[in-house]
Design a protein around this motif. Structure first.
Motif, PDB file in Angstrom:
ATOM      1  N   HIS A 108       0.867  -1.183   0.000  1.00 34.19           N
ATOM      2  CA  HIS A 108       0.000   0.000   0.000  1.00 34.19           C
ATOM      3  C   HIS A 108       0.895   1.222   0.000  1.00 34.19           C
ATOM      4  CE1 HIS A 108       0.694   1.366   4.173  1.00 34.19           C
ATOM      5  NE2 HIS A 108       1.007   0.111   4.342  1.00 34.19           N
ATOM      6  N   GLY A 109       0.392   2.324  -0.528  1.00 33.05           N
ATOM      7  CA  GLY A 109       1.217   3.518  -0.561  1.00 33.05           C
ATOM      8  C   GLY A 109       0.732   4.476  -1.623  1.00 33.05           C
ATOM      9  N   PRO A 110       1.492   5.565  -1.845  1.00 32.51           N
ATOM     10  CA  PRO A 110       1.067   6.609  -2.776  1.00 32.51           C
ATOM     11  C   PRO A 110       1.371   6.272  -4.237  1.00 32.51           C
ATOM     12  CG  PRO A 110       3.121   7.232  -1.735  1.00 32.51           C
ATOM     13  CD  PRO A 110       2.736   5.896  -1.139  1.00 32.51           C
ATOM     14  N   PHE A 111       0.466   6.715  -5.107  1.00 31.57           N
ATOM     15  CA  PHE A 111       0.632   6.583  -6.558  1.00 31.57           C
ATOM     16  C   PHE A 111       0.335   7.934  -7.184  1.00 31.57           C
ATOM     17  CE2 PHE A 111       0.202   2.450  -4.865  1.00 31.57           C
ATOM     18  CZ  PHE A 111       1.094   1.709  -5.604  1.00 31.57           C
ATOM     19  N   PHE A 112       0.829   8.137  -8.408  1.00 30.98           N
ATOM     20  CA  PHE A 112       0.810   9.476  -8.993  1.00 30.98           C
ATOM     21  C   PHE A 112       0.345   9.416 -10.444  1.00 30.98           C
ATOM     22  CE2 PHE A 112       4.024   8.827  -5.817  1.00 30.98           C
ATOM     23  CZ  PHE A 112       3.889   9.915  -4.966  1.00 30.98           C
ATOM     24  N   ARG A 113      -0.697  10.179 -10.753  1.00 32.33           N
ATOM     25  CA  ARG A 113      -1.136  10.286 -12.152  1.00 32.33           C
ATOM     26  C   ARG A 113      -1.516  11.734 -12.420  1.00 32.33           C
ATOM     27  NH1 ARG A 113      -5.045   4.914 -12.761  1.00 32.33           N
ATOM     28  NH2 ARG A 113      -3.492   3.475 -11.915  1.00 32.33           N
ATOM     29  N   HIS A 114      -1.018  12.254 -13.528  1.00 30.71           N
ATOM     30  CA  HIS A 114      -1.301  13.638 -13.883  1.00 30.71           C
ATOM     31  C   HIS A 114      -2.635  13.699 -14.597  1.00 30.71           C
ATOM     32  CE1 HIS A 114      -0.779  17.713 -15.220  1.00 30.71           C
ATOM     33  NE2 HIS A 114       0.266  17.804 -14.418  1.00 30.71           N
ATOM     34  N   GLU A 115      -3.729  13.544 -13.810  1.00 23.25           N
ATOM     35  CA  GLU A 115      -5.084  13.576 -14.368  1.00 23.25           C
ATOM     36  C   GLU A 115      -5.731  14.889 -13.969  1.00 23.25           C
ATOM     37  OE1 GLU A 115      -7.153   9.604 -14.500  1.00 23.25           O
ATOM     38  OE2 GLU A 115      -6.157   9.433 -12.571  1.00 23.25           O
ATOM     39  N   ALA A 116      -6.852  15.227 -14.622  1.00 26.42           N
ATOM     40  CA  ALA A 116      -7.605  16.421 -14.212  1.00 26.42           C
ATOM     41  C   ALA A 116      -8.283  16.105 -12.885  1.00 26.42           C
ATOM     42  CB  ALA A 116      -8.641  16.763 -15.269  1.00 26.42           C
ATOM     43  N   PRO A 117      -7.959  16.844 -11.820  1.00 29.45           N
ATOM     44  CA  PRO A 117      -8.532  16.510 -10.511  1.00 29.45           C
ATOM     45  C   PRO A 117     -10.044  16.727 -10.495  1.00 29.45           C
ATOM     46  CG  PRO A 117      -6.660  18.000 -10.287  1.00 29.45           C
ATOM     47  CD  PRO A 117      -7.009  17.945 -11.737  1.00 29.45           C
ATOM     48  N   GLN A 118     -10.751  15.853  -9.824  1.00 24.26           N
ATOM     49  CA  GLN A 118     -12.183  16.022  -9.584  1.00 24.26           C
ATOM     50  C   GLN A 118     -12.528  15.168  -8.369  1.00 24.26           C
ATOM     51  OE1 GLN A 118     -13.220  13.900 -13.523  1.00 24.26           O
ATOM     52  NE2 GLN A 118     -14.901  13.323 -12.203  1.00 24.26           N
ATOM     53  N   ALA A 119     -13.820  15.145  -7.986  1.00 21.76           N
ATOM     54  CA  ALA A 119     -14.182  14.381  -6.793  1.00 21.76           C
ATOM     55  C   ALA A 119     -13.722  12.933  -6.953  1.00 21.76           C
ATOM     56  CB  ALA A 119     -15.687  14.433  -6.580  1.00 21.76           C
ATOM     57  N   GLY A 120     -12.924  12.458  -6.021  1.00 19.99           N
ATOM     58  CA  GLY A 120     -12.467  11.065  -6.069  1.00 19.99           C
ATOM     59  C   GLY A 120     -11.307  10.825  -7.017  1.00 19.99           C
ATOM     60  N   ARG A 121     -10.822  11.885  -7.673  1.00 17.50           N
ATOM     61  CA  ARG A 121      -9.674  11.694  -8.567  1.00 17.50           C
ATOM     62  C   ARG A 121      -8.579  12.688  -8.213  1.00 17.50           C
ATOM     63  NH1 ARG A 121     -10.742  11.214 -14.800  1.00 17.50           N
ATOM     64  NH2 ARG A 121     -10.437  13.450 -14.890  1.00 17.50           N
ATOM     65  N   PHE A 122      -7.444  12.162  -7.835  1.00 18.63           N
ATOM     66  CA  PHE A 122      -6.346  12.990  -7.365  1.00 18.63           C
ATOM     67  C   PHE A 122      -5.099  12.726  -8.207  1.00 18.63           C
ATOM     68  CE2 PHE A 122      -9.088  11.592  -3.897  1.00 18.63           C
ATOM     69  CZ  PHE A 122      -9.564  12.821  -3.451  1.00 18.63           C
ATOM     70  N   ARG A 123      -4.130  13.603  -8.038  1.00 19.84           N
ATOM     71  CA  ARG A 123      -2.847  13.369  -8.721  1.00 19.84           C
ATOM     72  C   ARG A 123      -1.911  12.546  -7.852  1.00 19.84           C
ATOM     73  NH1 ARG A 123      -2.102  19.057 -12.047  1.00 19.84           N
ATOM     74  NH2 ARG A 123      -3.714  18.516 -13.553  1.00 19.84           N
ATOM     75  N   GLN A 124      -2.097  12.631  -6.552  1.00 20.29           N
ATOM     76  CA  GLN A 124      -1.463  11.649  -5.658  1.00 20.29           C
ATOM     77  C   GLN A 124      -2.586  10.961  -4.902  1.00 20.29           C
ATOM     78  OE1 GLN A 124       1.740  12.827  -2.974  1.00 20.29           O
ATOM     79  NE2 GLN A 124       1.266  11.121  -1.612  1.00 20.29           N
ATOM     80  N   PHE A 125      -2.643   9.638  -4.990  1.00 20.27           N
ATOM     81  CA  PHE A 125      -3.676   8.883  -4.294  1.00 20.27           C
ATOM     82  C   PHE A 125      -3.029   7.645  -3.690  1.00 20.27           C
ATOM     83  CE2 PHE A 125      -4.011   5.721  -7.700  1.00 20.27           C
ATOM     84  CZ  PHE A 125      -3.483   6.426  -8.772  1.00 20.27           C
ATOM     85  N   THR A 126      -3.792   6.919  -2.893  1.00 27.26           N
ATOM     86  CA  THR A 126      -3.223   5.791  -2.166  1.00 27.26           C
ATOM     87  C   THR A 126      -3.941   4.504  -2.547  1.00 27.26           C
ATOM     88  OG1 THR A 126      -3.117   7.386  -0.373  1.00 27.26           O
ATOM     89  CG2 THR A 126      -2.425   5.160   0.133  1.00 27.26           C
ATOM     90  N   GLN A 127      -3.186   3.479  -2.800  1.00 26.63           N
ATOM     91  CA  GLN A 127      -3.797   2.202  -3.170  1.00 26.63           C
ATOM     92  C   GLN A 127      -3.377   1.094  -2.223  1.00 26.63           C
ATOM     93  OE1 GLN A 127      -2.626   1.152  -7.161  1.00 26.63           O
ATOM     94  NE2 GLN A 127      -4.315   2.271  -8.107  1.00 26.63           N
ATOM     95  N   VAL A 128      -4.289   0.139  -2.059  1.00 27.84           N
ATOM     96  CA  VAL A 128      -3.930  -1.180  -1.538  1.00 27.84           C
ATOM     97  C   VAL A 128      -3.844  -2.075  -2.766  1.00 27.84           C
ATOM     98  CG1 VAL A 128      -4.765  -3.181  -0.261  1.00 27.84           C
ATOM     99  CG2 VAL A 128      -5.080  -0.880   0.670  1.00 27.84           C
ATOM    100  N   ASP A 129      -2.790  -2.864  -2.808  1.00 26.39           N
ATOM    101  CA  ASP A 129      -2.521  -3.635  -4.010  1.00 26.39           C
ATOM    102  C   ASP A 129      -2.121  -5.054  -3.603  1.00 26.39           C
ATOM    103  OD1 ASP A 129      -1.442  -3.362  -7.017  1.00 26.39           O
ATOM    104  OD2 ASP A 129      -0.076  -4.588  -5.820  1.00 26.39           O
ATOM    105  N   ALA A 130      -2.602  -6.072  -4.317  1.00 20.61           N
ATOM    106  CA  ALA A 130      -2.195  -7.455  -4.025  1.00 20.61           C
ATOM    107  C   ALA A 130      -1.896  -8.174  -5.331  1.00 20.61           C
ATOM    108  CB  ALA A 130      -3.305  -8.182  -3.264  1.00 20.61           C
ATOM    109  N   GLU A 131      -0.892  -9.035  -5.309  1.00 18.58           N
ATOM    110  CA  GLU A 131      -0.491  -9.750  -6.517  1.00 18.58           C
ATOM    111  C   GLU A 131      -0.163 -11.202  -6.159  1.00 18.58           C
ATOM    112  OE1 GLU A 131      -0.430  -7.775  -9.280  1.00 18.58           O
ATOM    113  OE2 GLU A 131      -0.250  -5.808  -8.337  1.00 18.58           O
ATOM    114  N   ALA A 132      -0.537 -12.120  -7.045  1.00 21.24           N
ATOM    115  CA  ALA A 132      -0.139 -13.531  -6.914  1.00 21.24           C
ATOM    116  C   ALA A 132       0.577 -13.898  -8.205  1.00 21.24           C
ATOM    117  CB  ALA A 132      -1.358 -14.419  -6.709  1.00 21.24           C
ATOM    118  N   ILE A 133       1.893 -14.110  -8.098  1.00 18.12           N
ATOM    119  CA  ILE A 133       2.732 -14.277  -9.289  1.00 18.12           C
ATOM    120  C   ILE A 133       3.303 -15.693  -9.356  1.00 18.12           C
ATOM    121  CG2 ILE A 133       4.733 -13.351 -10.557  1.00 18.12           C
ATOM    122  CD1 ILE A 133       4.398 -10.751  -9.005  1.00 18.12           C
TER     123      ILE A 133
END
Ligand code: AMP
Length: 405
Positions: A108-133
């Motif tokens: 989990h941690g911060p992620f960054f996307r240069h999108e147009a900000p709006q409700a629920g959409r940020f340029r820095q946001f936080t995700q929980v992520d899981a992978e089975a490889i």
């Protein structure tokens, strides 16, 4: 002087919201660790190539949304826009194919996307992520979907819709894309400028278009789901069978196209009606060709990512005010040592630290939601804040007993 502000599209997490974010992470840890997923962390920036090759050159993320910069040695680096490519880079770099497979990790941690900000959409946001490889077993696809659903349930996001599809393998997809391209070329005049300009790169994205003309063309377009090779169709049937057996409802959506190029076979997305235009709570899918794309041995994998800010938006305001066990009024060494002792015994204890009058301190104890207030003056008094009873104590040791420490 210029007024300093947080950069556009970023957010400061102020108390008490920080606690709720930690709670989401704790829920994710609990749910995922019981299923064998172990914490893993990768850097927040990577060589730009990790994402260019991993996420895909033709995606919106790589074409428009990356925060890319040069370091002092002229290397191109990018703030991570998503988690999977970096985790796969780490899997390859550390020879994790030698470990028992599948390797199950979460992060989990911060992620960054240069999108147009709006409700629920940020340029820095936080995700929980899981992978089975390292395995293409369909039970992993179903397991991750169920685990993500459990995280949403426990986070209190409320009702949600699960969309599910399969994209097949790269070969089926290549044949299908050729077919789709032919179909779109035949009706090119009805398509939006944007879709037309990217027909050769990624015609699949036409399913995502908002443009009315394009949408009506897409209504009759051939569907990848109808072209799956037998192996992929069986894999998808198995994933669905497991979800059915577990009693999780879903909708098959053959137009589900996620914004990343690396997906193969299973793709899924959870949406909440409580979120506005940015309805996606989280999603993911299988990426059996990604590790090879990044320079590793052919290795299957599957994963999900979910936005913590979106989960909290959907869950709504919760009362994060927890109160404390003891407030110690009256300054000095005794107060300082007493709060230390109380904390050592596992209690939430605070003391006066802003020079208030006794009256102000009692008000502060109230504001903090203290269960007990200890007043250190000429003598020692212990006030039960629920009943209002106030009793003297002979010593600090006796105080500990009176407040149940
Ligand atoms: P994606 O990798 O685009 O599938 O994103 C996974 C999840 O991350 C989404 O379902 C959202 O919950 C969250 N997310 C993605 N982009 C943003 C953003 N710009 N702001 C806030 N959350 C986001």
């Amino acid at each position: 002087m210029k007024k300093l502000q947080a950069p556009r599209g970023t957010l400061d997490v102020l108390p008490p919201n920080g606690r709720r974010r930690l709670e989401i992470v704790a829920i994710a840890d609990d749910v995922l660790s019981r299923a064998g997923y172990q914490p893993l962390e990768t850097p927040v920036f990577e060589d730009t190539e990790v994402f260019a090759r991993g996420v895909g050159e033709s995606t919106d993320i790589v074409q428009k949304e990356m925060f890319t910069f040069e370091d002092k040695a002229g290397r191109s680096l990018t703030l991570r826009p998503e988690a999977t490519a970096g985790i796969c880079r780490a899997y390859i770099e550390h020879g994790m194919h030698k470990l028992p497979q599948p390797v199950k990790v979460w992060s989990h941690g911060p992620f960054f996307r240069h999108e147009a900000p709006q409700a629920g959409r940020f340029r820095q946001f936080t995700q929980v992520d899981a992978e089975a490889i390292g395995s293409d077993d369909p039970s992993l696809d179903a397991e991750l979907i169920l685990l993500l659903d459990e995280i949403f349930e426990r986070a209190g996001t409320g009702p949600r819709r699960l969309r599910l599809s399969s994209l097949g393998t790269p070969r089926t997809r290549a044949d299908y894309i050729e077919e789709l391209n032919g179909y779109l070329r035949a009706r090119e005049g009805e398509l939006s400028e944007e879709v037309r300009s990217r027909l050769d790169q990624n015609p699949l994205r036409a399913f995502d278009a908002d443009h009315a003309g394009t949408q009506s063309v897409m209504k009759d377009a051939p569907l990848l789901l109808d072209r799956l090779a037998p192996d992929d169709a069986d894999h998808f049937a198995e994933v669905r069978g497991l979800l059915d057996a577990a009693g999780l409802e879903y909708e098959i959506d053959p137009t589900l196209v996620r914004g990343l190029d690396y997906y193969t076979r299973t793709v899924f997305e959870f949406e909440s009606e409580r979120l506005g235009a940015q309805a996606a709570l989280g999603g993911g899918g299988r990426y059996d060709a990604l590790i090879e794309e990044l320079g590793g041995q052919p290795t299957p994998g599957v994963g999900f990512a979910a936005g913590i800010e979106r989960m909290l938006l959907a869950a709504g305001e919760a009362d994060a005010h927890r109160g404390i066990d003891v407030f110690v009024a009256g300054a000095g060494h005794d107060a300082f040592l007493l709060v230390g002792q109380l904390r050592g015994k596992g209690m939430r204890a605070q003391m006066e630290q802003a020079g208030r009058s006794l009256k102000g301190q009692l008000k502060q104890a109230d504001r903090l939601g203290a269960r007990w207030t200890v007043i250190l003056g000429d003598g020692i008094e212990v006030k039960d804040m629920e009943s209002g009873d106030q009793r003297p104590a002979a010593s600090l040791d006796e105080v500990l007993g009176m407040v149940g420490a």
